[in-house]
Write a protein that holds these residues in place. Structure first.
Motif, PDB file in Angstrom:
ATOM      1  N   VAL A  10      -4.843  -9.961 -10.332  1.00 37.80           N
ATOM      2  CA  VAL A  10      -3.588 -10.017  -9.784  1.00 37.80           C
ATOM      3  C   VAL A  10      -3.694  -8.521  -9.362  1.00 37.80           C
ATOM      4  O   VAL A  10      -4.259  -7.425 -10.244  1.00 37.80           O
ATOM      5  CB  VAL A  10      -2.513 -10.087 -10.471  1.00 37.80           C
ATOM      6  N   LYS A  11      -3.825  -8.345  -8.075  1.00 41.65           N
ATOM      7  CA  LYS A  11      -4.253  -7.150  -7.162  1.00 41.65           C
ATOM      8  C   LYS A  11      -2.391  -6.609  -7.544  1.00 41.65           C
ATOM      9  O   LYS A  11      -2.088  -6.939  -6.640  1.00 41.65           O
ATOM     10  CB  LYS A  11      -4.695  -7.131  -5.945  1.00 41.65           C
ATOM     11  N   SER A  30      -6.788   4.017  -0.806  1.00 39.83           N
ATOM     12  CA  SER A  30      -7.573   3.850  -2.028  1.00 39.83           C
ATOM     13  C   SER A  30      -7.468   2.684  -2.714  1.00 39.83           C
ATOM     14  O   SER A  30      -6.260   1.763  -2.377  1.00 39.83           O
ATOM     15  CB  SER A  30      -7.097   4.719  -3.440  1.00 39.83           C
ATOM     16  N   GLU A  31      -8.053   2.423  -3.939  1.00 41.59           N
ATOM     17  CA  GLU A  31      -8.112   0.776  -4.220  1.00 41.59           C
ATOM     18  C   GLU A  31      -6.529   0.342  -5.134  1.00 41.59           C
ATOM     19  O   GLU A  31      -5.885   0.882  -5.900  1.00 41.59           O
ATOM     20  CB  GLU A  31      -9.480   1.227  -5.387  1.00 41.59           C
ATOM     21  N   TYR A  32      -6.644  -0.857  -4.975  1.00 45.82           N
ATOM     22  CA  TYR A  32      -5.446  -1.727  -5.886  1.00 45.82           C
ATOM     23  C   TYR A  32      -6.005  -1.670  -7.379  1.00 45.82           C
ATOM     24  O   TYR A  32      -6.965  -1.358  -7.590  1.00 45.82           O
ATOM     25  CB  TYR A  32      -5.303  -3.117  -5.346  1.00 45.82           C
ATOM     26  N   ASN A  76      -1.672   0.181  -5.123  1.00 46.77           N
ATOM     27  CA  ASN A  76      -2.165   1.404  -5.250  1.00 46.77           C
ATOM     28  C   ASN A  76      -1.209   2.573  -5.886  1.00 46.77           C
ATOM     29  O   ASN A  76      -1.422   3.611  -5.749  1.00 46.77           O
ATOM     30  CB  ASN A  76      -3.633   1.549  -4.361  1.00 46.77           C
ATOM     31  N   VAL A  77       0.448   2.629  -6.062  1.00 47.27           N
ATOM     32  CA  VAL A  77       0.904   3.099  -6.055  1.00 47.27           C
ATOM     33  C   VAL A  77       1.137   3.815  -8.181  1.00 47.27           C
ATOM     34  O   VAL A  77       1.059   2.893  -9.001  1.00 47.27           O
ATOM     35  CB  VAL A  77       2.425   2.853  -5.949  1.00 47.27           C
ATOM     36  N   ASN A  78       0.754   5.088  -8.071  1.00 48.16           N
ATOM     37  CA  ASN A  78       1.103   5.182  -9.702  1.00 48.16           C
ATOM     38  C   ASN A  78       2.751   5.831  -9.955  1.00 48.16           C
ATOM     39  O   ASN A  78       2.862   6.929  -9.441  1.00 48.16           O
ATOM     40  CB  ASN A  78      -0.517   5.826 -10.208  1.00 48.16           C
ATOM     41  N   ARG A  85       0.679  -1.016  -0.064  1.00 44.91           N
ATOM     42  CA  ARG A  85      -0.159  -0.091  -0.464  1.00 44.91           C
ATOM     43  C   ARG A  85       0.660   0.865   0.054  1.00 44.91           C
ATOM     44  O   ARG A  85       1.977   1.886   0.684  1.00 44.91           O
ATOM     45  CB  ARG A  85      -0.766  -0.112   1.069  1.00 44.91           C
ATOM     46  N   ARG A  86       0.592   2.559  -1.000  1.00 46.49           N
ATOM     47  CA  ARG A  86       0.983   3.554  -1.141  1.00 46.49           C
ATOM     48  C   ARG A  86       1.302   3.694   1.061  1.00 46.49           C
ATOM     49  O   ARG A  86       0.452   3.905   1.005  1.00 46.49           O
ATOM     50  CB  ARG A  86       0.905   4.216  -2.081  1.00 46.49           C
TER      51      ARG A  86
END
Length: 138
Positions: A95-96, A76-78, A99-101, A44-45
């Protein structure tokens, strides 16, 4: 001179905070494809939260800079990607992913670098002012 040193102290805390922010962003980028963590599930970010430091000087509250208050995980969502060959794919082949952009992280990195540079400039300008004041006294 007291206020000049206060400026330097405040800017120094800003340098530390932005360096920490860059470290967190780097960790986010490094884990942007990590699908399995110690806690289970994708990475998670992480987002640092800063807080103003107040100092009590002669009964008055003055700004003493900034400090890291906490680090929270972005809820936020994966990202969901279809890749049935991935070892962490579910029974439907999805695959999940974290949530890193990457684009968002790079923009945040640029902002942190600019804030770091602004604090370094403030320190250098304050040092130059102190030196100029000392030269006047000669």
């Amino acid at each position: 001179m007291q206020s000049e040193f206060n400026i330097m102290n405040i800017s120094a805390t800003g340098l530390s905070a932005q360096r920490f922010r860059i470290e967190v962003i780097s960790t986010n980028i490094a884990n942007s494809e990590t699908t399995r963590t110690e806690n289970g599930g994708p990475y998670r970010r992480k987002v640092p939260v800063f807080q103003e430091v107040l100092r009590n000087i002669k009964g008055n509250q003055e700004n003493g800079g900034v400090m890291v208050k906490s680090i929270y995980e972005d809820p936020s969502e994966y990202r969901i990607v279809y890749d049935p060959t991935h070892p962490d794919a579910d029974e439907n082949g999805y695959v999940k992913l974290p949530n890193v952009n990457i684009v968002r992280e790079m923009v945040d990195m640029i902002n942190a670098q600019r804030a770091y540079e602004a604090n370094a400039t403030a320190i250098n300008t304050t040092k130059a002012m102190i030196n100029a004041a000392l030269q006047i006294g000669r």
